[in-house]
Design a protein around this motif. Sequence first.
Motif, PDB file in Angstrom:
ATOM      1  N   LEU A  69       0.791  -1.131   0.167  1.00  0.00           N
ATOM      2  CA  LEU A  69       0.164   0.016   0.195  1.00  0.00           C
ATOM      3  C   LEU A  69       1.069   1.112   0.055  1.00  0.00           C
ATOM      4  O   LEU A  69       1.766   1.563   1.045  1.00  0.00           O
ATOM      5  CB  LEU A  69      -0.956   0.109   1.077  1.00  0.00           C
ATOM      6  CG  LEU A  69      -1.894   0.919   1.216  1.00  0.00           C
ATOM      7  CD1 LEU A  69      -3.037   1.081  -0.010  1.00  0.00           C
ATOM      8  CD2 LEU A  69      -2.642   1.176   2.655  1.00  0.00           C
ATOM      9  N   ASP A  70       0.688   2.198  -0.916  1.00  0.00           N
ATOM     10  CA  ASP A  70       1.565   3.520  -1.047  1.00  0.00           C
ATOM     11  C   ASP A  70       0.478   4.409  -0.568  1.00  0.00           C
ATOM     12  O   ASP A  70       1.074   5.343   0.100  1.00  0.00           O
ATOM     13  CB  ASP A  70       1.997   3.563  -2.399  1.00  0.00           C
ATOM     14  CG  ASP A  70       2.555   4.864  -2.748  1.00  0.00           C
ATOM     15  OD1 ASP A  70       3.763   5.136  -1.986  1.00  0.00           O
ATOM     16  OD2 ASP A  70       2.011   5.954  -3.276  1.00  0.00           O
ATOM     17  N   GLU A  71      -0.772   4.498  -0.928  1.00  0.00           N
ATOM     18  CA  GLU A  71      -1.478   5.627  -0.375  1.00  0.00           C
ATOM     19  C   GLU A  71      -2.948   5.030  -0.329  1.00  0.00           C
ATOM     20  O   GLU A  71      -3.671   4.294  -1.034  1.00  0.00           O
ATOM     21  CB  GLU A  71      -1.375   6.717  -1.604  1.00  0.00           C
ATOM     22  CG  GLU A  71      -2.256   7.901  -1.172  1.00  0.00           C
ATOM     23  CD  GLU A  71      -1.967   9.110  -2.194  1.00  0.00           C
ATOM     24  OE1 GLU A  71      -2.838   9.773  -2.493  1.00  0.00           O
ATOM     25  OE2 GLU A  71      -1.093   8.919  -2.804  1.00  0.00           O
ATOM     26  N   GLY A  72      -3.472   5.498   0.820  1.00  0.00           N
ATOM     27  CA  GLY A  72      -4.875   4.890   1.170  1.00  0.00           C
ATOM     28  C   GLY A  72      -5.191   4.988   2.710  1.00  0.00           C
ATOM     29  O   GLY A  72      -4.378   5.849   3.427  1.00  0.00           O
ATOM     30  N   GLY A  73      -5.981   4.087   3.143  1.00  0.00           N
ATOM     31  CA  GLY A  73      -6.401   3.969   4.620  1.00  0.00           C
ATOM     32  C   GLY A  73      -6.389   2.754   5.006  1.00  0.00           C
ATOM     33  O   GLY A  73      -6.038   1.544   4.362  1.00  0.00           O
ATOM     34  N   ILE A  74      -6.103   2.534   6.449  1.00  0.00           N
ATOM     35  CA  ILE A  74      -6.272   1.358   7.335  1.00  0.00           C
ATOM     36  C   ILE A  74      -7.393   1.393   8.050  1.00  0.00           C
ATOM     37  O   ILE A  74      -7.449   2.449   9.021  1.00  0.00           O
ATOM     38  CB  ILE A  74      -4.913   1.102   7.774  1.00  0.00           C
ATOM     39  CG1 ILE A  74      -3.693   0.800   6.874  1.00  0.00           C
ATOM     40  CG2 ILE A  74      -5.230  -0.478   8.490  1.00  0.00           C
ATOM     41  CD1 ILE A  74      -2.589   0.260   7.601  1.00  0.00           C
ATOM     42  N   TYR A  75      -8.209   0.612   7.866  1.00  0.00           N
ATOM     43  CA  TYR A  75      -9.670   0.759   9.000  1.00  0.00           C
ATOM     44  C   TYR A  75      -9.381  -0.360   9.838  1.00  0.00           C
ATOM     45  O   TYR A  75      -8.966  -1.634   9.637  1.00  0.00           O
ATOM     46  CB  TYR A  75     -10.833   0.135   8.115  1.00  0.00           C
ATOM     47  CG  TYR A  75     -12.116   0.011   8.795  1.00  0.00           C
ATOM     48  CD1 TYR A  75     -12.675   1.217   9.044  1.00  0.00           C
ATOM     49  CD2 TYR A  75     -12.592  -1.128   9.440  1.00  0.00           C
ATOM     50  CE1 TYR A  75     -14.081   1.084   9.689  1.00  0.00           C
ATOM     51  CE2 TYR A  75     -13.591  -1.026  10.139  1.00  0.00           C
ATOM     52  CZ  TYR A  75     -14.499  -0.038  10.495  1.00  0.00           C
ATOM     53  OH  TYR A  75     -15.574  -0.089  11.077  1.00  0.00           O
ATOM     54  N   ASN A 109      -3.707  13.634  -4.638  1.00  0.00           N
ATOM     55  CA  ASN A 109      -3.927  14.366  -5.794  1.00  0.00           C
ATOM     56  C   ASN A 109      -5.389  14.156  -6.347  1.00  0.00           C
ATOM     57  O   ASN A 109      -5.807  13.975  -7.391  1.00  0.00           O
ATOM     58  CB  ASN A 109      -3.045  13.778  -6.896  1.00  0.00           C
ATOM     59  CG  ASN A 109      -1.580  14.052  -6.869  1.00  0.00           C
ATOM     60  OD1 ASN A 109      -1.090  15.299  -6.573  1.00  0.00           O
ATOM     61  ND2 ASN A 109      -0.825  13.315  -6.802  1.00  0.00           N
ATOM     62  N   ALA A 110      -6.255  14.055  -5.322  1.00  0.00           N
ATOM     63  CA  ALA A 110      -7.732  13.940  -5.501  1.00  0.00           C
ATOM     64  C   ALA A 110      -8.220  15.269  -6.374  1.00  0.00           C
ATOM     65  O   ALA A 110      -7.953  16.149  -6.271  1.00  0.00           O
ATOM     66  CB  ALA A 110      -8.436  13.896  -4.237  1.00  0.00           C
ATOM     67  N   THR A 159     -11.201  21.591  -7.584  1.00  0.00           N
ATOM     68  CA  THR A 159     -12.569  22.302  -7.921  1.00  0.00           C
ATOM     69  C   THR A 159     -13.167  22.617  -6.494  1.00  0.00           C
ATOM     70  O   THR A 159     -14.087  23.460  -6.482  1.00  0.00           O
ATOM     71  CB  THR A 159     -13.501  21.230  -8.743  1.00  0.00           C
ATOM     72  OG1 THR A 159     -13.484  20.123  -7.687  1.00  0.00           O
ATOM     73  CG2 THR A 159     -12.768  20.853  -9.816  1.00  0.00           C
ATOM     74  N   GLY A 160     -12.754  22.199  -5.391  1.00  0.00           N
ATOM     75  CA  GLY A 160     -13.406  22.192  -4.113  1.00  0.00           C
ATOM     76  C   GLY A 160     -14.878  21.060  -4.317  1.00  0.00           C
ATOM     77  O   GLY A 160     -14.959  20.462  -5.212  1.00  0.00           O
ATOM     78  N   ILE A 161     -15.326  20.783  -3.190  1.00  0.00           N
ATOM     79  CA  ILE A 161     -16.372  19.994  -3.073  1.00  0.00           C
ATOM     80  C   ILE A 161     -17.559  20.493  -2.663  1.00  0.00           C
ATOM     81  O   ILE A 161     -17.785  21.678  -2.177  1.00  0.00           O
ATOM     82  CB  ILE A 161     -16.228  18.841  -1.915  1.00  0.00           C
ATOM     83  CG1 ILE A 161     -16.173  19.451  -0.446  1.00  0.00           C
ATOM     84  CG2 ILE A 161     -15.069  17.815  -2.200  1.00  0.00           C
ATOM     85  CD1 ILE A 161     -16.366  18.347   0.696  1.00  0.00           C
ATOM     86  N   LYS A 162     -18.736  19.941  -3.133  1.00  0.00           N
ATOM     87  CA  LYS A 162     -20.152  20.561  -2.559  1.00  0.00           C
ATOM     88  C   LYS A 162     -20.635  19.759  -1.395  1.00  0.00           C
ATOM     89  O   LYS A 162     -20.507  18.646  -1.417  1.00  0.00           O
ATOM     90  CB  LYS A 162     -20.963  19.970  -3.835  1.00  0.00           C
ATOM     91  CG  LYS A 162     -20.864  20.720  -5.242  1.00  0.00           C
ATOM     92  CD  LYS A 162     -21.708  20.253  -6.244  1.00  0.00           C
ATOM     93  CE  LYS A 162     -21.372  20.934  -7.838  1.00  0.00           C
ATOM     94  NZ  LYS A 162     -22.288  20.676  -8.629  1.00  0.00           N
ATOM     95  N   VAL A 163     -21.201  20.526  -0.596  1.00  0.00           N
ATOM     96  CA  VAL A 163     -21.964  20.214   0.498  1.00  0.00           C
ATOM     97  C   VAL A 163     -23.262  20.418   0.660  1.00  0.00           C
ATOM     98  O   VAL A 163     -23.566  21.622   0.052  1.00  0.00           O
ATOM     99  CB  VAL A 163     -21.176  20.810   1.810  1.00  0.00           C
ATOM    100  CG1 VAL A 163     -21.978  20.847   3.166  1.00  0.00           C
ATOM    101  CG2 VAL A 163     -19.818  20.324   2.112  1.00  0.00           C
ATOM    102  N   VAL A 200      -7.213  18.016   4.236  1.00  0.00           N
ATOM    103  CA  VAL A 200      -7.875  19.207   4.285  1.00  0.00           C
ATOM    104  C   VAL A 200      -8.390  19.540   2.773  1.00  0.00           C
ATOM    105  O   VAL A 200      -7.892  19.682   1.715  1.00  0.00           O
ATOM    106  CB  VAL A 200      -6.835  20.400   4.584  1.00  0.00           C
ATOM    107  CG1 VAL A 200      -7.493  21.748   4.689  1.00  0.00           C
ATOM    108  CG2 VAL A 200      -6.031  19.993   5.823  1.00  0.00           C
ATOM    109  N   MET A 201      -9.873  19.755   2.878  1.00  0.00           N
ATOM    110  CA  MET A 201     -10.383  19.807   1.379  1.00  0.00           C
ATOM    111  C   MET A 201     -11.455  20.847   1.438  1.00  0.00           C
ATOM    112  O   MET A 201     -12.019  21.307   2.248  1.00  0.00           O
ATOM    113  CB  MET A 201     -11.356  18.345   1.083  1.00  0.00           C
ATOM    114  CG  MET A 201     -12.339  18.490  -0.029  1.00  0.00           C
ATOM    115  SD  MET A 201     -10.955  18.267  -1.622  1.00  0.00           S
ATOM    116  CE  MET A 201     -10.261  16.648  -1.399  1.00  0.00           C
TER     117      MET A 201
END
Length: 285
Positions: free
Chosen positions: A84-90, A123-124, A129-133, A247-248
């Motif tokens: 795993l290079d990039e991601g998450g661990i649950y 690099n999401a 663009t920023g996200i919509k909430v 931070v998004m």
Amino acid sequence: MSRIVYVNGSYLPEEDATISIFDRGFIFGDGIYEVSAVIGGKLVDCEAHLTRLERSCGEIRLALPWSKAELVAIHEELIKRNNLDEGGIYLQVSRGASDREFAFPKDVKPTLVMFTQARNFVNAPTVKTGIKVVSMPDLRWARRDIKSVNLLAPVLAKQFAAENGAQETWLTEDGVVTEGASSTAWIVKGKTLITRPLSNKVLPGITRKAVLAFLDESGFTLEERAFTLDEALEAEEAFITSATSLVMPVTTIDNHTIHNGAPGPAALRLREIYVDFARKGGALG
């Protein structure tokens, strides 16, 4: 190739992983979880996540039989085995398996499950663009500071966001924003970052803690207080923080464009600092 997951002391292919149908995490949601980010093959602030895990477990009187060092070692082994290079661990720990009775069972061994998820954090596409909430009333229980696996209300909130073309939902109560369905909510006025103070009403975010540690470097000051949706709509910037969004920037709330509709300098600067921190194996403890 199948992912390798961890279940109660064993590393095994995901298709071979099972837990008891009597597990209290499955039956009652009697458990706690954490998600640690991995960037560049390195854990990001895992120690802080495990400190929060210990606190949450303590709040529900669930004794952990594993040390922090043992849990970190499992994280690192999963990174290695899954390349795993990039991601998450649950990580999820439940009170264990016992016949269905509401009161705590005696002499039951906790269940520990962990798995990796490969994701593109740094690099999401939404960073540009920023996200919509969107917003909705907060339907959750009174102890949101406990990172419980009882996530039905956030699931409904995330589904509401998805059905309305958004990526996150801000939850509201008593006329103010509590937090995101899976994130901390922030607004910016001038050089001031505004977010709610910690209490039983919000989760003590690990990325939130990191942002506070970066205040001097970022050049911003902090005001911990509640804010309304109307105040957010008039803010110069809005953003969220979490282990998976980092931070998004938020550029739209309830179809209302925030400021000029572009990711703002505060969110982008804080994200830059955080990613640099993460690439260096960030650890605030």
